[in-house]
Design an enzyme around this catalytic site. Structure first.
Site, short mmCIF file in Angstrom:
data_model
loop_
_atom_site.label_atom_id
_atom_site.label_comp_id
_atom_site.label_asym_id
_atom_site.label_seq_id
_atom_site.Cartn_x
_atom_site.Cartn_y
_atom_site.Cartn_z
N LYS A 35 0.84 -1.21 0.00
CA LYS A 35 0.00 0.00 0.00
C LYS A 35 0.87 1.25 0.00
O LYS A 35 0.69 2.15 -0.82
CB LYS A 35 -0.90 0.00 1.24
CG LYS A 35 -1.54 1.36 1.52
CD LYS A 35 -2.46 1.35 2.72
CE LYS A 35 -1.83 1.68 4.04
NZ LYS A 35 -1.54 3.11 4.27
N ASN A 36 1.81 1.30 0.95
CA ASN A 36 2.55 2.55 1.12
C ASN A 36 3.53 2.83 -0.02
O ASN A 36 3.95 3.97 -0.20
CB ASN A 36 3.23 2.58 2.49
CG ASN A 36 2.19 2.73 3.60
OD1 ASN A 36 1.06 3.13 3.34
ND2 ASN A 36 2.57 2.41 4.83
N CYS A 128 -5.70 7.64 8.69
CA CYS A 128 -6.10 7.15 10.02
C CYS A 128 -5.85 8.19 11.10
O CYS A 128 -4.81 8.87 11.08
CB CYS A 128 -5.31 5.88 10.36
SG CYS A 128 -5.70 4.48 9.33
N ARG A 133 0.00 13.87 13.28
CA ARG A 133 0.33 13.69 11.86
C ARG A 133 0.45 15.03 11.11
O ARG A 133 -0.17 15.24 10.06
CB ARG A 133 -0.69 12.79 11.16
CG ARG A 133 -0.89 11.47 11.85
CD ARG A 133 -1.57 10.46 10.98
NE ARG A 133 -0.66 9.77 10.08
CZ ARG A 133 -1.04 8.84 9.19
NH1 ARG A 133 -2.30 8.51 9.08
NH2 ARG A 133 -0.15 8.25 8.42
N ASP A 316 3.42 0.06 12.16
CA ASP A 316 2.22 -0.49 11.51
C ASP A 316 1.95 -1.95 11.92
O ASP A 316 0.87 -2.47 11.67
CB ASP A 316 2.35 -0.41 9.98
CG ASP A 316 2.45 1.03 9.50
OD1 ASP A 316 2.07 1.94 10.26
OD2 ASP A 316 2.92 1.24 8.37
N ARG A 408 -8.96 -0.07 3.11
CA ARG A 408 -7.99 0.90 2.61
C ARG A 408 -6.63 0.25 2.43
O ARG A 408 -5.80 0.74 1.67
CB ARG A 408 -7.86 2.07 3.60
CG ARG A 408 -9.09 2.97 3.62
CD ARG A 408 -8.81 4.30 4.30
NE ARG A 408 -7.39 4.56 4.30
CZ ARG A 408 -6.65 4.74 5.39
NH1 ARG A 408 -7.19 4.76 6.57
NH2 ARG A 408 -5.36 4.97 5.28
#
Ligand code: EPU
Length: 429
Positions: A35-36, A128, A133, A316, A408
């Protein structure tokens, strides 16, 4: 079908997952592209003309980026997991809340559009809710390259007559800031250095792609990047690296419930700190060249874990491994050093029978625990993963709501788990 609907419409659909736990998992799970990585490669594609990205995961974050690109008049076509992106006719338009809020990585359009058009107007990113952040390092980096940053409400305007290489030292090795500044610097005049850069494998994947299209970036896999500006990128073909967090999540499922459960298509060298902790706990797993074979063991030892930037223990995987700590014979601790609010899974784990207490940035987990199925809610992506793992081990039926967060980041989650023997299905509320 429902999964496709969820991926396309995200939060408009509030479906739920049901799991009947205590099933033995065996067979093979194939890991998707990261994903990242994908969420930085897709915005980066607009620096070139025609780009091919292989192994793009089927997740809603990718779909949200696709919508932004289509809005900017970029042509996209999927053939299986291969994505063709043609940005020849791209138009620079304001990216407002309706597009930016759907995911964190929408802010990679800051660096990418700034590089390509010298101007970007974009609203705040989503993602999220796991901490503050902020993205001040990104904005400071753009300013160092010569851009002017202004904001009005949620909308940021970042523009420059020209961008010039600069020496940038990040206060913290932020993944997002490293990516964004690198994107902005690709066409900057002269040389840019980023010190204290993040060195996550996903950043290496992006460098590999940009260099293949003609960029000049040195320092892959190190904490100092040197970017020599070029005038143009052309083409570019890249394969998304395996998702190390998805891999870690299913390895945990195997360590808890597996009988020769093999997690395939992975890069074991991206999971070194994670394997160290599993080894310390006495987990049963065998690392092969591109896979890991897992088996359940009856007794696990408690451990102390502290999250860190790569190659340390990934934040994560912090929430997913909490579920494994519940099975250990004794008291484990887990310290979260990257985010301020990443323990939202613990409330629901406690409702399922766990004994977890939070003290500031550290949780204490008392095991061993017998979990019972309950109605629980996903607060964020990896909390959702932690709850899926708990549900797979729990006695009885668990209902997990708000699963949009999970979709997601986990490609074909239900199918992958069903294929290895889990009793898991999607249900309309
Ligand atoms: N930070 C600042 N200012 C900045 C940038 C970051 O204070 O300008 C702080 C953040 O608040 C945070 C820390 O630095 O406390 C780390 O943030 P970082 O920028 O490294 O994280 P990110 O780029 O927002 C990416 C991943 C996350 C992953 C982190 C750390 C993407 C889209 N997201 O986030 O992935 O946790 O790096 O590895 O690549 C996930 O996949 O579940 C996820 C949250």
């Amino acid at each position: 079908m429902v999964v496709d609907k969820l991926i396309r419409f995200g939060s408009d659909f509030m479906d739920q997952i049901k799991v009947i736990g205590e099933q033995t998992l065996s067979g093979k799970i194939y890991i998707s592209g990261s994903k990242n990585s994908a969420v930085s490669l897709i915005p980066a594609a607009i620096l070139s003309d025609k780009v091919i990205i292989d192994k793009v995961p089927k997740i809603s974050d990718v779909n949200s980026l696709k919508e932004i690109l289509e809005y900017l008049n970029v042509d996209l076509k999927f053939e299986g997991s291969r994505l063709y992106i043609d940005s020849t006719h791209m138009i620079n338009k304001d990216i407002t809340n309706e597009y930016s809020k759907k995911l964190r990585a929408s802010y990679y359009f800051m660096g990418a559009l700034l590089a390509r058009f010298k101007k970007v107007v974009i609203s705040l990113p989503g993602g999220c809710s796991i901490g503050k952040r902020s993205f001040d390092f990104h904005l400071n980096g753009f300013e160092k390259l010569g851009a002017k940053v202004t904001s009005e409400g949620d909308l940021y305007t970042i523009e420059a007559d020209s961008l010039k290489g600069a020496d940038i030292h990040l206060p913290f090795p932020s993944v997002g800031a490293t990516v964004n500044i690198m994107l902005a610097a690709v066409f900057a005049e002269g040389v840019t250095t980023i010190e204290n850069a993040a060195s996550e494998p996903e950043i290496g994947n992006l460098i590999e792609f940009l260099n293949c299209a003609g960029a000049k970036i040195e320092g892959k896999d190190t904490t100092k990047l040197t970017i020599t500006g070029v005038n143009k990128l052309s083409g570019g073909h890249v394969e998304v690296i395996p998702d190390r967090i998805e891999a870690g999540t299913y390895i945990l499922a195997g360590v808890m419930n597996g009988k020769n459960l093999e997690i395939c298509d992975i890069r074991p060298d991206h999971l070194t700190s994670f394997f160290d902790k599993l080894r310390e706990m006495g987990a049963n797993f065998e690392i092969k060249e591109t896979s890991v074979v897992t088996n359940k063991v009856e007794h696990l030892k408690p451990v102390n874990i502290e999250t860190a930037v790569y190659p340390g223990f990934a934040t994560d995987l912090q929430q997913p491994i909490t579920t494994l700590l519940l099975m250990a014979d004794g008291v484990s601790t887990l310290k979260e050093t990257i985010y301020e609010n990443r323990f939202q899974n613990t409330k629901y784990l406690n409702e399922m029978g766990a004994d977890i207490t939070i003290d500031g940035d550290t949780i204490t987990v008392k095991g061993p625990t017998k979990l019972n199925g309950r109605l629980v809610k996903t607060s964020d992506l990896r909390a959702g993963a932690a709850l899926i793992l708990a549900a797979l081990s729990a006695h009885g039926e668990t209902t997990i709501t708000d699963i949009k967060h999970l979709l997601r980041g986990y490609s074909n989650l239900i199918q992958k788990l069903t294929d290895v023997g889990a009793k898991i299905w999607l249900e309309d509320e």
